[in-house]
Design a protein around this motif. Sequence first.
Motif, PDB file in Angstrom:
ATOM      1  N   MET A 137       9.656  -0.217   9.045  1.00  0.00           N
ATOM      2  CA  MET A 137      10.824  -0.485   8.220  1.00  0.00           C
ATOM      3  C   MET A 137      10.440  -0.628   6.743  1.00  0.00           C
ATOM      4  SD  MET A 137      12.883  -3.309  10.485  1.00  0.00           S
ATOM      5  CE  MET A 137      13.667  -2.891  12.049  1.00  0.00           C
ATOM      6  N   ALA A 138       9.315  -1.281   6.495  1.00  0.00           N
ATOM      7  CA  ALA A 138       8.899  -1.563   5.121  1.00  0.00           C
ATOM      8  C   ALA A 138       8.542  -0.301   4.349  1.00  0.00           C
ATOM      9  CB  ALA A 138       7.719  -2.527   5.126  1.00  0.00           C
ATOM     10  N   VAL A 139       7.904   0.670   4.997  1.00  0.00           N
ATOM     11  CA  VAL A 139       7.447   1.873   4.287  1.00  0.00           C
ATOM     12  C   VAL A 139       8.454   3.012   4.348  1.00  0.00           C
ATOM     13  CG1 VAL A 139       5.019   1.312   4.628  1.00  0.00           C
ATOM     14  CG2 VAL A 139       6.187   2.745   6.323  1.00  0.00           C
ATOM     15  N   HIS A 140       9.538   2.843   5.104  1.00  0.00           N
ATOM     16  CA  HIS A 140      10.548   3.910   5.211  1.00  0.00           C
ATOM     17  C   HIS A 140      11.209   4.139   3.848  1.00  0.00           C
ATOM     18  CE1 HIS A 140      13.485   6.538   6.983  1.00  0.00           C
ATOM     19  NE2 HIS A 140      14.473   5.808   6.494  1.00  0.00           N
ATOM     20  N   ASN A 141      11.069   5.363   3.321  1.00  0.00           N
ATOM     21  CA  ASN A 141      11.610   5.712   1.997  1.00  0.00           C
ATOM     22  C   ASN A 141      11.157   4.722   0.924  1.00  0.00           C
ATOM     23  OD1 ASN A 141      13.030   7.972   3.003  1.00  0.00           O
ATOM     24  ND2 ASN A 141      14.776   6.693   3.574  1.00  0.00           N
ATOM     25  N   ASN A 142       9.919   4.318   1.014  1.00  0.00           N
ATOM     26  CA  ASN A 142       9.409   3.324   0.085  1.00  0.00           C
ATOM     27  C   ASN A 142       7.984   3.675  -0.326  1.00  0.00           C
ATOM     28  OD1 ASN A 142       9.667   1.041  -1.469  1.00  0.00           O
ATOM     29  ND2 ASN A 142       9.714  -0.399   0.239  1.00  0.00           N
ATOM     30  N   ALA A 143       7.543   3.172  -1.472  1.00  0.00           N
ATOM     31  CA  ALA A 143       6.188   3.414  -1.963  1.00  0.00           C
ATOM     32  C   ALA A 143       5.190   2.607  -1.141  1.00  0.00           C
ATOM     33  CB  ALA A 143       6.089   3.038  -3.439  1.00  0.00           C
ATOM     34  N   VAL A 144       4.173   3.275  -0.621  1.00  0.00           N
ATOM     35  CA  VAL A 144       3.238   2.635   0.299  1.00  0.00           C
ATOM     36  C   VAL A 144       2.318   1.638  -0.404  1.00  0.00           C
ATOM     37  CG1 VAL A 144       1.263   3.048   1.828  1.00  0.00           C
ATOM     38  CG2 VAL A 144       3.278   4.516   1.968  1.00  0.00           C
ATOM     39  N   ILE A 145       1.761   2.009  -1.549  1.00  0.00           N
ATOM     40  CA  ILE A 145       0.756   1.171  -2.228  1.00  0.00           C
ATOM     41  C   ILE A 145       1.288  -0.223  -2.574  1.00  0.00           C
ATOM     42  CG2 ILE A 145      -0.735   0.942  -4.244  1.00  0.00           C
ATOM     43  CD1 ILE A 145      -1.698   2.976  -2.196  1.00  0.00           C
ATOM     44  N   TRP A 158      -5.894   0.495   6.836  1.00  0.00           N
ATOM     45  CA  TRP A 158      -4.489   0.267   6.514  1.00  0.00           C
ATOM     46  C   TRP A 158      -3.913   1.356   5.627  1.00  0.00           C
ATOM     47  CZ3 TRP A 158      -3.740  -5.650   5.229  1.00  0.00           C
ATOM     48  CH2 TRP A 158      -3.855  -6.383   6.404  1.00  0.00           C
ATOM     49  N   ILE A 159      -4.665   1.780   4.617  1.00  0.00           N
ATOM     50  CA  ILE A 159      -4.150   2.792   3.694  1.00  0.00           C
ATOM     51  C   ILE A 159      -3.831   4.078   4.455  1.00  0.00           C
ATOM     52  CG2 ILE A 159      -4.768   4.303   1.768  1.00  0.00           C
ATOM     53  CD1 ILE A 159      -6.314   1.928   0.570  1.00  0.00           C
ATOM     54  N   PHE A 160      -4.775   4.531   5.276  1.00  0.00           N
ATOM     55  CA  PHE A 160      -4.517   5.727   6.089  1.00  0.00           C
ATOM     56  C   PHE A 160      -3.371   5.484   7.073  1.00  0.00           C
ATOM     57  CE2 PHE A 160      -8.902   6.888   4.829  1.00  0.00           C
ATOM     58  CZ  PHE A 160      -8.682   8.204   4.459  1.00  0.00           C
TER      59      PHE A 160
END
Length: 299
Positions: A22-30, A87-89
Amino acid sequence: MWLGLAFLSAFFLGCYDINKKMAVHNNAVIPVLFLNTFFCTLFLLPLFLLSRVVPATIENTIFYVPTVNFEAHLYIILKSIIVLSSWIFGYFAVKHLPLTITGPINATRPVMVLVGALLIFGERLNFYQWIGVILTIVSFFLLSATGKKEGINFRQNKWILFIFIASILGAASGLYDKYLMQRISSTSVQFWYNLYQCIMMFVILVILWYPKRKNSTAFSWKWSILLVSLFLTIADFVYFYALTKPDALISIVSMVRRGSVVVSFIGGVFFFHEKNLKGKAMDLILIIIGMFFLYLGTK
């Protein structure tokens, strides 16, 4: 006791996986990842402060954060690098792949941990535990076939490669955890490695993301970001404590912990309405059966 703690950790890890999606959906990952490390550190900060200001209140409990020497800090920094790389990957893969695909792939991570546990720590599995391992391997091949129905080619999709790299690094971290927990306080490791990750992610945020933020996916605040940190903190706290037990087998703890795929699968169905559930459900059933045989093997 350590097996029960592993199952409890698996539940919270599944909740973490759902909220991460939910957090990364259509959102900036970094920035999401930076906030994740920041809040994880913040949740553990009260324990650290209590341990320094009024240590007598929690000194004989699992919540106490003892001081560690310089050498221990170097070990913890290495763990921070391994976990953060994973985590980054993993976050980028979760952003671009269905949760019902990434969850079961992550569930194969214990197989890698198993090989390492056999070679490095000399752990030995019994007949029932080997059945559980084999079922997990079979489930991956079924998952690969299901993924192709969604246009996901396991050989050519770079996000599949990302989740594999994340899984390999995660397996390395699991083996390293077994080594650390027998030598350093689990609470100290958790607090310091989160703090070091937060510092590293801040540097990445400022140098790599912020200057190019207008040319990439925009960041937006979501309450699921806070929940990611909360569930991960609880899952890791229970997991690390389980590994402090002398008779705990990292091969089994890791396998049970990946049972979190049951929770994340349910989340993929109800929150994200993902497709091809029939084939994925077969993979899930095999994993559940594998968990059952692992449970039998510890009796």
